[in-house]
Write an enzyme that holds these catalytic residues in place. Structure first.
Site, short mmCIF file in Angstrom:
data_model
loop_
_atom_site.label_atom_id
_atom_site.label_comp_id
_atom_site.label_asym_id
_atom_site.label_seq_id
_atom_site.Cartn_x
_atom_site.Cartn_y
_atom_site.Cartn_z
N CYS A 51 7.75 -2.16 -1.28
CA CYS A 51 8.06 -0.95 -1.63
C CYS A 51 7.12 0.12 -0.95
O CYS A 51 7.32 1.51 -1.14
CB CYS A 51 8.28 -0.88 -3.05
SG CYS A 51 7.02 -1.23 -3.88
N ARG A 53 5.09 -0.12 2.01
CA ARG A 53 4.93 -0.06 3.22
C ARG A 53 5.86 -0.79 3.98
O ARG A 53 6.36 -1.85 3.58
CB ARG A 53 3.42 -0.63 3.55
CG ARG A 53 3.26 -2.23 3.09
CD ARG A 53 1.73 -2.21 3.22
NE ARG A 53 1.04 -1.85 2.00
CZ ARG A 53 0.15 -0.81 2.24
NH1 ARG A 53 -0.12 -0.32 3.68
NH2 ARG A 53 -0.40 -0.27 1.47
N SER A 112 -3.22 -0.06 -1.55
CA SER A 112 -2.14 0.06 -2.31
C SER A 112 -2.39 1.43 -3.35
O SER A 112 -3.28 2.08 -3.40
CB SER A 112 -2.58 -1.02 -3.36
OG SER A 112 -2.19 -2.37 -2.62
N GLN A 119 -0.33 -7.97 -6.63
CA GLN A 119 1.08 -8.12 -6.14
C GLN A 119 1.19 -8.26 -4.39
O GLN A 119 1.67 -9.21 -3.90
CB GLN A 119 2.11 -7.29 -6.53
CG GLN A 119 2.62 -7.35 -8.03
CD GLN A 119 1.84 -6.39 -8.73
OE1 GLN A 119 0.93 -5.85 -8.35
NE2 GLN A 119 2.26 -6.30 -9.87
#
Lengths: 427, 302
Positions: A51, A53, A112, A119
């Site tokens: 979601c 990249r 991130s 994740q």
């Protein structure tokens, strides 16, 4: 090695664009790999789509066959039916060591949105698995992704980058809820309001095992919708006190202007209840529960949004302190990876060059010694050593130059020059 | 070489381990963990060697030899438990709660009599084997009972720290954890509920032994200050037990305080009585092994 990455991520593009370029299912990815294979048949490719990249890693031994930025953009455009102009400026490119470093940073969650989130490494593993299953990986991308996974594990074990929770809901449930209750499957969770924060907290509570969920909202329909989503039940607003009395966990997110629960009202509720430990997560701003409620009895644990945010910030600050350590590990691992790759690329040339020169040396020394039969074994040995030293000294500058160049990637130009100058063929 | 091991060897090890455990609360380090486990194991080996030597010297199992040995066996059991927990869960912060009690027990062992208590087993008219077997059971049950109360105290302390932390919205240093309040409260309840029957059984076995001794030529008196003191401890434990059983879901903090006070009372009474009976001018007690026996052994023949 010609390794590159083209990326469209949360730093450069907003969600609406990332959604357009994303590969949302495995079948999408399979189709993408089929397209990529037909467009760039000899190129290794790995697609990483999350979601946050959409990234395309390509590796190619032959520089001329390496897909260009425009070619890859064209693929995205055709595959997703999105005009190139819409995303071209938001898509950046890295080559060689920079691409490797970027992948390692992604794997370690340094890139991130939430630093240290776990994740991404699983998403990366999944992306690599799908690429393997579609026969899109090869001698360059296999070691690259395997090492990225190892680097992620190393960063996690050697730094505290992933320590501590950093979202309001996870801190509320993980840092505080889990330290009050050892299980949630036998607990009654009462959600007051039906906001986004309530939804996120419910998601965490459900993942911890919460089953008995009651949603109470002023607008019954919205509450009912949320309750159904989490397999809970919705109750009317006027039953609030009754359900708070039965609750083990209360999550409140009404956004009311004044507290919906005063200390006096809560005292009356507690007087009628079993006085079990009660966790209240007041996620409303302004607060829904008066702070004095925490003092009613020793088994009420009340946390408001400020308390939880303060914990999040502390954890985030602790993680940020670990970034330097993580980057140092990533630099070290990038250098090691580049060295290994270059060694694999330059190794055969170096070996052939050495073998070739030493063959010449052996032949010439042999010829010389045949002409000088009167020499003693010791003299013959001295001559052999001397010639060998000459050859080694002559070989040293080109090989050293090759090693030096290889530090920053495969020195294709120099390798080609050496092949041409010394007549080395690709074996 | 083993005979050179003294109480101070393992006491020093455990003190350093406690310091390292406290440092862990401030800063996590893998070296610290290695030192904790290394010194903890070294201390345990030294303590085992010491108890082994004592067993050879007194010709009695350490549990039965003297109060000194009994306290050391209790602390040895606690250390084994501590090392086991530390090995399987490196983040559980049990050391800062358990080690101070272990150190208190060892210091207590230094203050009480280490003379072998043979009065109970010396009687030409009675079977020494029977007395020793029952004596072993008596000491073991009391040790596990006291161990249970000690575990309750440790869990109680952990509960209070965890409760305070949660009430004040503080987070523990990364890498350190405490069990949830629900778990601590449950374990604490069970520690209290199990230790009382063990102490009662231990007391009953002791009473049985005393009664058996009345059959021999060297009977012992129940009017011994140590026995009376232990009786009082038992009554306190009885009260705690009924409080626990009567209120099946008492507040966690309440149980925590009960168990902490129970262990403190048990420790002060046991150590106090043993220390008082050690000195020449102190209380006379055959049970403590250093008494003027003539005033306590009631000869049935006379």
């Amino acid at each position: 090695m010609n390794l590159q990455v083209l990326s469209c991520n949360h730093h450069t593009a907003d969600l609406s664009l990332r959604e357009k370029l994303a590969f949302s299912s495995e079948s999408d990815l399979q189709q993408a790999y089929r397209h990529l294979k037909s467009a760039f048949p000899s190129t290794e490719v790995v697609v990483l789509s999350t979601c946050n990249r959409v990234e395309l890693y390509t590796a190619q031994v032959d520089e001329e066959l390496c897909p260009s930025r425009d070619e890859i953009a064209k693929f995205f455009s055709e595959f997703h039916d999105v005009p190139v102009d819409l995303f071209m400026n938001e898509m950046w490119q890295r080559h060689g060591a920079e691409a490797v470093r970027h992948l390692f940073q992604v794997a370690c969650s340094l890139d991130s949105m939430v630093l240290g989130e776990p994740q991404i490494v699983n998403q990366l593993k999944e992306a690599y698995r799908v690429a393997q299953e579609n026969a899109a990986c090869g001698p360059l991308t296999n070691p690259l992704f395997q090492q990225a996974i190892r680097v992620s594990a190393r960063v996690r074990s050697e730094t505290e980058l992933a320590e501590g929770r950093v979202s309001i809901a996870s801190v509320a449930v993980g840092e505080f809820g889990r330290n009050i209750f050892d299980r949630f499957d036998d607990k009654t969770v009462v959600v007051i309001g039906a906001g986004e924060m309530a939804e996120e907290t419910l998601r965490y509570l459900q993942s911890e095992g919460a089953r008995r969920i009651v949603v109470i909202n002023r607008g019954f329909e919205r509450g009912d919708k949320l309750a159904k989503e989490f397999h809970g039940t919705a109750k009317p607003w006027d039953e609030l006190d009754r359900w708070v009395a039965q609750a083990d966990v209360v999550v409140s997110t009404t956004g009311a202007d004044v507290p919906i629960m005063t200390a006096a009202r809560m005292k009356a509720i507690r007087a009628k209840s079993a006085q079990n430990p009660l966790l209240i997560l007041d996620l409303g701003a302004p607060r829904d529960f008066e702070p004095a409620i925490a003092e009613i009895d020793e088994d009420i644990f009340l946390y408001d949004i400020d308390d939880l945010e303060a914990t999040c910030e502390r954890n985030k600050a602790a993680r940020s302190g670990e970034v330097t350590k993580a980057l140092k590990i990533i630099d070290e691992e990038t250098e090691r990876f580049m060295h290994d790759v270059s060694h694999r690329a330059t190794g055969p040339v170096i070996k052939q060059l050495r073998d070739q020169w030493h063959d010449v040396r052996a032949q010439e020394v042999e010829r010389l010694l045949q002409k000088l039969p009167h020499l003693s074994p010791k003299d013959r040995e001295i001559i052999e050593k001397s010639v060998e030293q000459i050859v080694n000294k002559l070989l040293h500058p080109p090989l050293e130059a090759l090693r030096e160049e290889a530090r920053s990637g495969t020195p294709h130009g120099l390798l080609d020059a050496l092949r041409k100058l010394f007549g080395i063929s690709d074996r | 070489m083993l005979s050179n091991v003294t109480v101070y060897c393992f006491l020093a090890s455990y003190v350093i381990v406690l310091i390292c455990e406290l440092v862990r609360w401030l800063k996590r380090s893998s070296l610290n963990r290695v030192v904790i486990l290394g010194l903890g194991c070294a201390g345990l080996v030294a303590q085992t060697a010491y108890l082994w030597q004592r067993g050879l010297q007194t010709d009695l199992p350490p549990l039965m030899a003297s109060s000194h040995d009994w306290l050391l066996v209790l602390s040895w059991t606690a250390i084994v438990l501590y090392l086991f927990v530390s090995l399987i869960d490196k983040s559980l912060a049990v050391g800062p709660f358990l080690l101070p009690l272990v150190i208190v027990l060892i210091i207590g062992a230094l203050l009480v009599s280490d003379q072998p208590q043979t009065i109970m087993f010396d009687d030409p008219d009675l079977s020494e084997n029977v007395l020793k077997r029952w004596g072993m059971l008596h000491a073991t049950l009391l040790m596990f009972g006291a161990g249970g109360v000690m575990a309750g105290c440790i869990l109680g302390l952990m509960y209070l720290v965890q409760h305070r932390r949660l009430k004040h919205k503080q987070i523990l240093h990364e890498g350190l954890t405490l069990p949830s309040l629900a778990k601590l409260a449950r374990w604490n309840w069970w520690a209290g509920a199990i230790s009382f029957p063990l102490l009662t059984l231990g007391m009953l076995v002791g009473v049985g032994m005393g009664w058996y001794k009345q059959q021999g030529s060297q009977p012992v008196s129940f009017a011994d200050p140590v026995i009376i003191g232990y009786g009082v401890v038992w009554i306190v434990m009885l009260v705690l037990f009924f409080l626990l059983v009567r209120t099946r879901h008492p507040g966690g903090r309440q149980v925590a305080w009960w168990t902490i006070w129970a262990f403190t009372f048990l420790l002060v009474t046991v150590l106090g009585l043993q220390i008082l009976t050690k000195g020449v001018s102190s209380l006379n007690s055959w049970h403590a092994g250093r008494a003027d026996l003539s005033s306590h052994i009631v000869s049935r023949l006379s």
